[in-house]
Write a protein that holds these residues in place. Sequence first.
Motif, PDB file in Angstrom:
ATOM      1  N   ILE A  64      56.461  -6.848 -59.327  1.00  0.00           N
ATOM      2  CA  ILE A  64      57.064  -5.398 -57.740  1.00  0.00           C
ATOM      3  C   ILE A  64      58.072  -5.398 -57.009  1.00  0.00           C
ATOM      4  CG2 ILE A  64      54.243  -6.162 -57.097  1.00  0.00           C
ATOM      5  CD1 ILE A  64      55.320  -8.341 -54.903  1.00  0.00           C
ATOM      6  N   HIS A  65      58.299  -4.773 -56.359  1.00  0.00           N
ATOM      7  CA  HIS A  65      59.823  -4.471 -55.573  1.00  0.00           C
ATOM      8  C   HIS A  65      59.047  -5.016 -54.381  1.00  0.00           C
ATOM      9  CE1 HIS A  65      60.597  -0.844 -57.930  1.00  0.00           C
ATOM     10  NE2 HIS A  65      59.774  -0.056 -57.868  1.00  0.00           N
ATOM     11  N   GLY A  66      61.241  -5.813 -54.070  1.00  0.00           N
ATOM     12  CA  GLY A  66      61.562  -6.355 -52.806  1.00  0.00           C
ATOM     13  C   GLY A  66      61.082  -5.658 -51.880  1.00  0.00           C
ATOM     14  N   ALA A  71      58.983  -1.972 -47.706  1.00  0.00           N
ATOM     15  CA  ALA A  71      58.296  -0.973 -46.205  1.00  0.00           C
ATOM     16  C   ALA A  71      59.234   0.316 -46.959  1.00  0.00           C
ATOM     17  CB  ALA A  71      59.602  -2.164 -45.524  1.00  0.00           C
ATOM     18  N   GLU A  72      59.554   1.084 -47.801  1.00  0.00           N
ATOM     19  CA  GLU A  72      59.725   2.097 -47.468  1.00  0.00           C
ATOM     20  C   GLU A  72      58.719   2.782 -48.231  1.00  0.00           C
ATOM     21  OE1 GLU A  72      63.378   1.958 -50.084  1.00  0.00           O
ATOM     22  OE2 GLU A  72      64.519   1.775 -47.848  1.00  0.00           O
ATOM     23  N   ALA A  73      58.141   2.070 -49.031  1.00  0.00           N
ATOM     24  CA  ALA A  73      56.998   2.750 -49.362  1.00  0.00           C
ATOM     25  C   ALA A  73      55.528   3.041 -48.775  1.00  0.00           C
ATOM     26  CB  ALA A  73      56.948   2.594 -51.208  1.00  0.00           C
ATOM     27  N   ARG A  74      55.422   2.384 -47.414  1.00  0.00           N
ATOM     28  CA  ARG A  74      54.376   2.318 -46.209  1.00  0.00           C
ATOM     29  C   ARG A  74      54.133   0.466 -46.385  1.00  0.00           C
ATOM     30  NH1 ARG A  74      53.008   8.584 -45.674  1.00  0.00           N
ATOM     31  NH2 ARG A  74      54.961   9.427 -45.434  1.00  0.00           N
ATOM     32  N   LEU A 139      59.554 -10.580 -54.550  1.00  0.00           N
ATOM     33  CA  LEU A 139      59.744  -9.966 -52.723  1.00  0.00           C
ATOM     34  C   LEU A 139      61.348 -10.271 -52.292  1.00  0.00           C
ATOM     35  CD1 LEU A 139      56.199 -10.669 -50.620  1.00  0.00           C
ATOM     36  CD2 LEU A 139      56.675  -8.964 -52.236  1.00  0.00           C
ATOM     37  N   ILE A 140      61.912 -10.863 -52.530  1.00  0.00           N
ATOM     38  CA  ILE A 140      62.902 -11.626 -51.846  1.00  0.00           C
ATOM     39  C   ILE A 140      64.560 -11.479 -52.777  1.00  0.00           C
ATOM     40  CG2 ILE A 140      64.873 -13.278 -51.017  1.00  0.00           C
ATOM     41  CD1 ILE A 140      62.301 -14.342 -49.255  1.00  0.00           C
ATOM     42  N   ASN A 141      64.974 -10.192 -52.751  1.00  0.00           N
ATOM     43  CA  ASN A 141      66.084 -10.202 -53.712  1.00  0.00           C
ATOM     44  C   ASN A 141      67.245  -9.997 -52.837  1.00  0.00           C
ATOM     45  OD1 ASN A 141      64.562  -9.304 -55.762  1.00  0.00           O
ATOM     46  ND2 ASN A 141      64.371  -7.936 -55.412  1.00  0.00           N
ATOM     47  N   THR A 142      67.446  -9.756 -51.387  1.00  0.00           N
ATOM     48  CA  THR A 142      68.682  -9.435 -50.890  1.00  0.00           C
ATOM     49  C   THR A 142      68.051  -9.937 -49.489  1.00  0.00           C
ATOM     50  OG1 THR A 142      67.573  -7.517 -49.729  1.00  0.00           O
ATOM     51  CG2 THR A 142      69.371  -7.606 -51.923  1.00  0.00           C
ATOM     52  N   PRO A 143      69.415 -10.796 -48.551  1.00  0.00           N
ATOM     53  CA  PRO A 143      69.312 -11.200 -47.260  1.00  0.00           C
ATOM     54  C   PRO A 143      68.371 -10.154 -46.597  1.00  0.00           C
ATOM     55  CG  PRO A 143      71.607 -11.309 -47.939  1.00  0.00           C
ATOM     56  CD  PRO A 143      70.739 -10.694 -49.437  1.00  0.00           C
ATOM     57  N   LYS A 144      68.647  -9.011 -46.753  1.00  0.00           N
ATOM     58  CA  LYS A 144      67.683  -7.706 -46.128  1.00  0.00           C
ATOM     59  C   LYS A 144      65.986  -7.853 -45.968  1.00  0.00           C
ATOM     60  CE  LYS A 144      70.627  -4.241 -45.641  1.00  0.00           C
ATOM     61  NZ  LYS A 144      70.726  -2.436 -45.686  1.00  0.00           N
ATOM     62  N   ASP A 145      65.868  -8.549 -47.033  1.00  0.00           N
ATOM     63  CA  ASP A 145      64.517  -8.596 -47.245  1.00  0.00           C
ATOM     64  C   ASP A 145      63.947  -9.930 -46.219  1.00  0.00           C
ATOM     65  OD1 ASP A 145      63.820  -6.112 -49.487  1.00  0.00           O
ATOM     66  OD2 ASP A 145      64.334  -8.021 -51.005  1.00  0.00           O
ATOM     67  N   VAL A 146      65.081 -11.372 -46.791  1.00  0.00           N
ATOM     68  CA  VAL A 146      64.468 -12.015 -46.078  1.00  0.00           C
ATOM     69  C   VAL A 146      64.243 -11.834 -44.456  1.00  0.00           C
ATOM     70  CG1 VAL A 146      65.412 -14.996 -45.206  1.00  0.00           C
ATOM     71  CG2 VAL A 146      65.532 -13.275 -47.215  1.00  0.00           C
ATOM     72  N   GLU A 147      65.225 -11.419 -43.894  1.00  0.00           N
ATOM     73  CA  GLU A 147      65.372 -10.784 -42.557  1.00  0.00           C
ATOM     74  C   GLU A 147      63.585  -9.760 -42.293  1.00  0.00           C
ATOM     75  OE1 GLU A 147      67.493  -7.233 -39.549  1.00  0.00           O
ATOM     76  OE2 GLU A 147      68.136  -8.388 -41.130  1.00  0.00           O
ATOM     77  N   LEU A 148      63.144  -8.857 -42.710  1.00  0.00           N
ATOM     78  CA  LEU A 148      62.036  -8.387 -42.870  1.00  0.00           C
ATOM     79  C   LEU A 148      61.110  -9.206 -43.188  1.00  0.00           C
ATOM     80  CD1 LEU A 148      61.051  -5.085 -44.353  1.00  0.00           C
ATOM     81  CD2 LEU A 148      59.613  -6.543 -43.762  1.00  0.00           C
ATOM     82  N   LEU A 149      60.676 -10.522 -43.770  1.00  0.00           N
ATOM     83  CA  LEU A 149      59.890 -10.904 -43.358  1.00  0.00           C
ATOM     84  C   LEU A 149      59.683 -12.353 -42.472  1.00  0.00           C
ATOM     85  CD1 LEU A 149      60.271 -12.501 -47.229  1.00  0.00           C
ATOM     86  CD2 LEU A 149      57.904 -10.534 -46.434  1.00  0.00           C
ATOM     87  N   HIS A 150      61.129 -12.602 -42.006  1.00  0.00           N
ATOM     88  CA  HIS A 150      61.482 -13.523 -40.979  1.00  0.00           C
ATOM     89  C   HIS A 150      60.673 -12.802 -39.754  1.00  0.00           C
ATOM     90  CE1 HIS A 150      63.156 -16.127 -37.737  1.00  0.00           C
ATOM     91  NE2 HIS A 150      63.734 -15.152 -37.552  1.00  0.00           N
ATOM     92  N   ARG A 151      61.175 -11.260 -39.285  1.00  0.00           N
ATOM     93  CA  ARG A 151      61.062 -10.557 -38.273  1.00  0.00           C
ATOM     94  C   ARG A 151      59.172 -10.402 -38.184  1.00  0.00           C
ATOM     95  NH1 ARG A 151      64.467  -6.543 -39.210  1.00  0.00           N
ATOM     96  NH2 ARG A 151      62.882  -5.062 -39.936  1.00  0.00           N
ATOM     97  N   SER A 152      58.631 -10.429 -39.413  1.00  0.00           N
ATOM     98  CA  SER A 152      57.028 -10.750 -39.181  1.00  0.00           C
ATOM     99  C   SER A 152      56.915 -11.598 -39.367  1.00  0.00           C
ATOM    100  CB  SER A 152      56.563  -9.372 -40.914  1.00  0.00           C
ATOM    101  OG  SER A 152      57.350  -8.604 -41.262  1.00  0.00           O
ATOM    102  N   CYS A 196      52.231   2.143 -54.409  1.00  0.00           N
ATOM    103  CA  CYS A 196      53.677   2.737 -54.516  1.00  0.00           C
ATOM    104  C   CYS A 196      53.796   3.879 -55.525  1.00  0.00           C
ATOM    105  CB  CYS A 196      54.718   1.769 -55.040  1.00  0.00           C
ATOM    106  SG  CYS A 196      54.807  -0.077 -53.688  1.00  0.00           S
ATOM    107  N   ARG A 197      53.023   4.303 -56.052  1.00  0.00           N
ATOM    108  CA  ARG A 197      52.857   4.657 -56.962  1.00  0.00           C
ATOM    109  C   ARG A 197      52.463   6.836 -56.878  1.00  0.00           C
ATOM    110  NH1 ARG A 197      52.362   0.983 -61.235  1.00  0.00           N
ATOM    111  NH2 ARG A 197      53.802   0.849 -61.997  1.00  0.00           N
ATOM    112  N   ARG A 198      51.396   6.588 -55.478  1.00  0.00           N
ATOM    113  CA  ARG A 198      50.845   7.676 -54.950  1.00  0.00           C
ATOM    114  C   ARG A 198      51.819   8.225 -54.703  1.00  0.00           C
ATOM    115  NH1 ARG A 198      46.745   3.929 -52.057  1.00  0.00           N
ATOM    116  NH2 ARG A 198      45.585   3.078 -53.431  1.00  0.00           N
ATOM    117  N   HIS A 199      52.004   9.845 -54.496  1.00  0.00           N
ATOM    118  CA  HIS A 199      52.831  10.329 -54.218  1.00  0.00           C
ATOM    119  C   HIS A 199      53.542  10.082 -52.871  1.00  0.00           C
ATOM    120  CE1 HIS A 199      53.537  12.469 -58.365  1.00  0.00           C
ATOM    121  NE2 HIS A 199      52.357  12.397 -58.184  1.00  0.00           N
TER     122      HIS A 199
END
Length: 202
Positions: A64-66, A71-74, A139-152, A196-199
Amino acid sequence: MDGVELKIVDKFKRLLCLDKIENWKSVPYGKEIHEARVEFNKAKKFKAKFKCLLALREIEDWNIHGTTELAEARIRFKKTDKCDMFSIKFNNGLMEISPLSIGDQTKTYLRNLIAYEQYCDRDNGFNYVSNYVRFMDDLINTPKDVELLHRSGIIQNYLGDDEVISTMVNKLCDNINFSTTKSIYARTSMDVNMHCRRHRNV
């Protein structure tokens, strides 16, 4: 032509409703079919199967993506109330994950558990820690991924640096063999990818 060939030609004519065309002595070529103004349409059931095969091909590696891309895929992230460390659920665009505290000893703790599963508990067949770490690694590829999970509220960062955590998680899976299709999160990964594949969610 022998009797078998004639039967094939007759069957072909019947299937295409071409019984009135008497000058065909063999199975017709594309040009002859075109001249007879025969139209071909893809059957719906084959179209559905084709789409299904494409979807399976795209998710064959079950990755799966990071978090940021999801999050960009809602896809929304929420801390689950359960105390079970391995609780990860996905339903209707919401991913619920048990909170994970990351401190100085987390890397050593998880590596030891993974080593136990890999070398001492092979007969069990349920590599919960290995599957969990692999899923979090996706799920975690970049520091931004960690930040989003931390905020959640999912990651409790006691190291203070998001980049340190992302590097640590990514290295936990080094030199470890995984069977992603047998993962306890295989179904979850497939559901996430399909979402994620749903248009409307791209």
